[in-house]
Design a protein around this motif. Structure first.
Motif, PDB file in Angstrom:
ATOM      1  N   HIS A  10      -2.619  -1.011   1.907  1.00 39.56           N
ATOM      2  CA  HIS A  10      -3.648  -0.008   1.583  1.00 39.56           C
ATOM      3  C   HIS A  10      -4.330   0.494   2.855  1.00 39.56           C
ATOM      4  CE1 HIS A  10      -6.613   1.890  -1.112  1.00 39.56           C
ATOM      5  NE2 HIS A  10      -7.483   1.632  -0.139  1.00 39.56           N
ATOM      6  N   ASP A  11      -4.425   1.832   3.008  1.00 33.38           N
ATOM      7  CA  ASP A  11      -4.956   2.367   4.265  1.00 33.38           C
ATOM      8  C   ASP A  11      -6.205   3.240   4.129  1.00 33.38           C
ATOM      9  OD1 ASP A  11      -3.947   4.676   3.138  1.00 33.38           O
ATOM     10  OD2 ASP A  11      -2.727   5.248   4.881  1.00 33.38           O
ATOM     11  N   GLN A  12      -6.766   3.365   2.924  1.00 32.16           N
ATOM     12  CA  GLN A  12      -7.942   4.216   2.735  1.00 32.16           C
ATOM     13  C   GLN A  12      -9.203   3.364   2.548  1.00 32.16           C
ATOM     14  OE1 GLN A  12      -7.941   7.680   2.945  1.00 32.16           O
ATOM     15  NE2 GLN A  12      -5.837   7.304   3.640  1.00 32.16           N
ATOM     16  N   LEU A  13     -10.234   3.660   3.330  1.00 31.39           N
ATOM     17  CA  LEU A  13     -11.477   2.901   3.253  1.00 31.39           C
ATOM     18  C   LEU A  13     -12.384   3.522   2.189  1.00 31.39           C
ATOM     19  CD1 LEU A  13     -12.971   0.493   4.507  1.00 31.39           C
ATOM     20  CD2 LEU A  13     -13.965   2.074   6.162  1.00 31.39           C
ATOM     21  N   GLY A  14     -12.101   3.189   0.938  1.00 28.87           N
ATOM     22  CA  GLY A  14     -12.881   3.741  -0.168  1.00 28.87           C
ATOM     23  C   GLY A  14     -12.807   5.256  -0.182  1.00 28.87           C
ATOM     24  N   ASN A  15     -13.968   5.896  -0.354  1.00 31.81           N
ATOM     25  CA  ASN A  15     -14.040   7.361  -0.375  1.00 31.81           C
ATOM     26  C   ASN A  15     -14.594   7.936   0.929  1.00 31.81           C
ATOM     27  OD1 ASN A  15     -13.139   7.494  -3.093  1.00 31.81           O
ATOM     28  ND2 ASN A  15     -15.190   6.889  -3.776  1.00 31.81           N
ATOM     29  N   THR A  16     -14.523   7.141   2.002  1.00 31.82           N
ATOM     30  CA  THR A  16     -15.129   7.564   3.269  1.00 31.82           C
ATOM     31  C   THR A  16     -14.255   8.554   4.035  1.00 31.82           C
ATOM     32  OG1 THR A  16     -14.106   5.755   4.518  1.00 31.82           O
ATOM     33  CG2 THR A  16     -16.264   5.315   3.505  1.00 31.82           C
ATOM     34  N   GLY A  17     -12.976   8.632   3.678  1.00 29.30           N
ATOM     35  CA  GLY A  17     -12.054   9.454   4.457  1.00 29.30           C
ATOM     36  C   GLY A  17     -11.575   8.755   5.716  1.00 29.30           C
ATOM     37  N   LYS A  18     -12.038   7.526   5.938  1.00 32.93           N
ATOM     38  CA  LYS A  18     -11.635   6.751   7.114  1.00 32.93           C
ATOM     39  C   LYS A  18     -10.469   5.830   6.761  1.00 32.93           C
ATOM     40  CE  LYS A  18     -16.278   6.817   9.119  1.00 32.93           C
ATOM     41  NZ  LYS A  18     -17.469   6.003   9.457  1.00 32.93           N
ATOM     42  N   LYS A  19      -9.782   5.378   7.796  1.00 35.02           N
ATOM     43  CA  LYS A  19      -8.624   4.513   7.613  1.00 35.02           C
ATOM     44  C   LYS A  19      -9.017   3.038   7.652  1.00 35.02           C
ATOM     45  CE  LYS A  19      -5.233   7.562   7.466  1.00 35.02           C
ATOM     46  NZ  LYS A  19      -4.400   7.713   6.259  1.00 35.02           N
ATOM     47  N   THR A  20      -8.266   2.240   6.896  1.00 35.35           N
ATOM     48  CA  THR A  20      -8.389   0.791   6.986  1.00 35.35           C
ATOM     49  C   THR A  20      -6.975   0.223   6.942  1.00 35.35           C
ATOM     50  OG1 THR A  20      -9.524  -1.166   6.140  1.00 35.35           O
ATOM     51  CG2 THR A  20      -8.683   0.373   4.499  1.00 35.35           C
ATOM     52  N   GLY A  21      -6.861  -1.075   6.682  1.00 37.45           N
ATOM     53  CA  GLY A  21      -5.558  -1.726   6.655  1.00 37.45           C
ATOM     54  C   GLY A  21      -5.752  -3.208   6.915  1.00 37.45           C
ATOM     55  N   PHE A  22      -4.817  -3.807   7.660  1.00 37.04           N
ATOM     56  CA  PHE A  22      -4.991  -5.222   8.029  1.00 37.04           C
ATOM     57  C   PHE A  22      -5.660  -5.290   9.394  1.00 37.04           C
ATOM     58  CE2 PHE A  22      -0.998  -4.275  10.160  1.00 37.04           C
ATOM     59  CZ  PHE A  22      -1.018  -5.049  11.310  1.00 37.04           C
ATOM     60  N   TRP A  23      -6.301  -6.436   9.677  1.00 37.09           N
ATOM     61  CA  TRP A  23      -7.000  -6.638  10.951  1.00 37.09           C
ATOM     62  C   TRP A  23      -6.055  -7.335  11.911  1.00 37.09           C
ATOM     63  CZ3 TRP A  23     -11.466  -4.324  12.032  1.00 37.09           C
ATOM     64  CH2 TRP A  23     -12.133  -4.671  13.210  1.00 37.09           C
ATOM     65  N   LEU A  24      -5.824  -6.694  13.051  1.00 43.27           N
ATOM     66  CA  LEU A  24      -4.761  -7.113  13.958  1.00 43.27           C
ATOM     67  C   LEU A  24      -4.849  -8.582  14.357  1.00 43.27           C
ATOM     68  CD1 LEU A  24      -2.258  -6.230  15.528  1.00 43.27           C
ATOM     69  CD2 LEU A  24      -3.765  -5.500  17.391  1.00 43.27           C
ATOM     70  N   GLU A  25      -6.015  -9.032  14.814  1.00 47.08           N
ATOM     71  CA  GLU A  25      -6.163 -10.422  15.267  1.00 47.08           C
ATOM     72  C   GLU A  25      -5.846 -11.412  14.157  1.00 47.08           C
ATOM     73  OE1 GLU A  25      -9.630 -13.471  16.946  1.00 47.08           O
ATOM     74  OE2 GLU A  25     -10.165 -11.436  16.359  1.00 47.08           O
ATOM     75  N   GLU A  26      -6.154 -11.041  12.917  1.00 44.71           N
ATOM     76  CA  GLU A  26      -5.931 -11.951  11.787  1.00 44.71           C
ATOM     77  C   GLU A  26      -4.449 -12.085  11.447  1.00 44.71           C
ATOM     78  OE1 GLU A  26      -8.508 -10.959   8.513  1.00 44.71           O
ATOM     79  OE2 GLU A  26     -10.046 -10.333   9.926  1.00 44.71           O
ATOM     80  N   PHE A  27      -3.645 -11.182  11.992  1.00 43.49           N
ATOM     81  CA  PHE A  27      -2.185 -11.333  11.889  1.00 43.49           C
ATOM     82  C   PHE A  27      -1.623 -12.002  13.145  1.00 43.49           C
ATOM     83  CE2 PHE A  27       1.838  -9.387  13.353  1.00 43.49           C
ATOM     84  CZ  PHE A  27       2.701 -10.069  12.496  1.00 43.49           C
ATOM     85  N   ILE A  43       7.427 -11.796   6.783  1.00 45.79           N
ATOM     86  CA  ILE A  43       6.218 -11.006   6.539  1.00 45.79           C
ATOM     87  C   ILE A  43       6.471 -10.094   5.350  1.00 45.79           C
ATOM     88  CG2 ILE A  43       4.451  -9.541   7.585  1.00 45.79           C
ATOM     89  CD1 ILE A  43       5.688 -10.240  10.322  1.00 45.79           C
ATOM     90  N   ALA A  44       5.518 -10.041   4.435  1.00 47.97           N
ATOM     91  CA  ALA A  44       5.652  -9.221   3.231  1.00 47.97           C
ATOM     92  C   ALA A  44       4.386  -8.409   2.998  1.00 47.97           C
ATOM     93  CB  ALA A  44       5.936 -10.091   2.010  1.00 47.97           C
ATOM     94  N   SER A  45       4.534  -7.321   2.240  1.00 51.58           N
ATOM     95  CA  SER A  45       3.401  -6.480   1.849  1.00 51.58           C
ATOM     96  C   SER A  45       3.759  -5.824   0.521  1.00 51.58           C
ATOM     97  CB  SER A  45       3.134  -5.409   2.920  1.00 51.58           C
ATOM     98  OG  SER A  45       4.257  -4.564   3.083  1.00 51.58           O
ATOM     99  N   PRO A  46       2.779  -5.338  -0.231  1.00 53.21           N
ATOM    100  CA  PRO A  46       3.087  -4.756  -1.544  1.00 53.21           C
ATOM    101  C   PRO A  46       4.174  -3.685  -1.503  1.00 53.21           C
ATOM    102  CG  PRO A  46       0.738  -5.095  -1.374  1.00 53.21           C
ATOM    103  CD  PRO A  46       1.315  -5.421  -0.015  1.00 53.21           C
ATOM    104  N   LEU A 106      -8.803  -5.724  -0.332  1.00 50.93           N
ATOM    105  CA  LEU A 106      -9.787  -5.568  -1.411  1.00 50.93           C
ATOM    106  C   LEU A 106      -9.298  -4.595  -2.472  1.00 50.93           C
ATOM    107  CD1 LEU A 106     -13.075  -5.330   0.682  1.00 50.93           C
ATOM    108  CD2 LEU A 106     -12.395  -7.239  -0.759  1.00 50.93           C
ATOM    109  N   TRP A 107      -8.510  -3.608  -2.031  1.00 52.33           N
ATOM    110  CA  TRP A 107      -8.056  -2.571  -2.957  1.00 52.33           C
ATOM    111  C   TRP A 107      -6.678  -2.849  -3.560  1.00 52.33           C
ATOM    112  CZ3 TRP A 107     -11.425  -1.133   0.958  1.00 52.33           C
ATOM    113  CH2 TRP A 107     -12.541  -0.384   0.560  1.00 52.33           C
ATOM    114  N   ASP A 108      -5.736  -3.370  -2.747  1.00 57.69           N
ATOM    115  CA  ASP A 108      -4.395  -3.523  -3.336  1.00 57.69           C
ATOM    116  C   ASP A 108      -4.017  -4.952  -3.694  1.00 57.69           C
ATOM    117  OD1 ASP A 108      -3.930  -4.354  -0.679  1.00 57.69           O
ATOM    118  OD2 ASP A 108      -2.096  -3.170  -0.428  1.00 57.69           O
ATOM    119  N   LEU A 109      -4.073  -5.877  -2.747  1.00 55.02           N
ATOM    120  CA  LEU A 109      -3.592  -7.231  -3.033  1.00 55.02           C
ATOM    121  C   LEU A 109      -4.405  -7.941  -4.106  1.00 55.02           C
ATOM    122  CD1 LEU A 109      -2.694  -8.317   0.596  1.00 55.02           C
ATOM    123  CD2 LEU A 109      -1.100  -8.187  -1.325  1.00 55.02           C
TER     124      LEU A 109
END
Length: 228
Positions: A10-27, A43-46, A106-109
């Motif tokens: 998932h790459d959309q940060l709610g309705n903000t129009g900004k991008k999100t996704g996974f946090w690099l350091e946490e991978f 490594i897997a993703s939806p 928060l949105w997809d998984l």
């Protein structure tokens, strides 16, 4: 050791129009903990393929030793670009699973049936499960063997209300992890904002924030070795 790492699609940060996704350091931090221990990593993703990266996690002030190592590691970059779709994953093929955070989960998984079934399979098999930062949110709809909420009565942590307020996304996220866990009857714990803080309850290991990701991975490894 066969390790499954799960990332958001998932790459959309709610309705903000900004991008999100996974946090690099946490991978990257857990990836190299597992790799340096000689583990086989899948490594897997939806959706499979290249998962979206939260751009803020690749900013100069967010770099760590592991993200800098990853930037020079073409093999790891290729592996990340070709994640398997979650519906092709069988929990029986793995010894442990690690979920990286970022706001995307928060949105997809959280609502992904393949992820929910996967976590339930790992739980029933008593296999170690590690989740860090926003990734513990994916436990929201997971059920225990008795049909009740998986997190009910469990000690765990995840991105805190105060940390969400600090990044000014309290009103953007679909739910607050700390509040949701308490509502479901979990024993939510937290340390100081942005400091490494992990909680172990049985075969479940959770970390509060990005700084906790390496510690969660190391504890997962320790648990695997103790079971061997």
């Amino acid at each position: 050791m066969n390790v499954l790492m799960v990332l958001t699609s998932h790459d959309q940060l709610g309705n903000t129009g900004k991008k999100t996704g996974f946090w690099l350091e946490e991978f990257t931090s857990p990836y190299y903990v597992f790799k340096d221990a000689g583990a086989n990593i899948v490594i897997a993703s939806p959706k499979g393929g290249q998962p979206p990266l939260d751009p803020k996690s690749d900013a100069p002030d967010a770099q760590t030793d592991s993200t800098r190592r990853f930037a020079k590691d073409s093999e790891a970059q290729q592996q990340l670009a070709t994640t398997l779709p979650l519906d092709q994953i069988n929990a029986a093929d793995f010894d442990t699973v690690f979920y990286a955070g970022g706001h995307g989960p928060l949105w997809d998984l959280t609502n992904d049936q393949h992820s929910i079934q996967l976590l339930q399979a790992f739980d029933r098999a008593n296999k170690p499960m590690g989740l860090v930062c926003h990734a513990p949110a994916v436990l929201k709809n997971v059920k225990a063997a008795n049909g009740e909420s998986f997190v009910k009565g469990k000690k765990l942590t995840g991105f805190s209300n105060s940390e969400e307020a600090a990044v000014q996304l309290t009103d953007v996220v679909p739910f607050l992890i700390e509040d949701e866990f308490k509502k479901q009857g979990a024993h939510y714990e937290k340390g100081a904002d942005w400091n490494s803080y992990t909680v172990v309850d049985g075969h479940l290991i959770t970390g509060q924030n990005p700084a906790s990701s390496e510690a969660v991975a190391e504890q997962l490894l320790g648990m695997l070795k103790a079971q061997a």
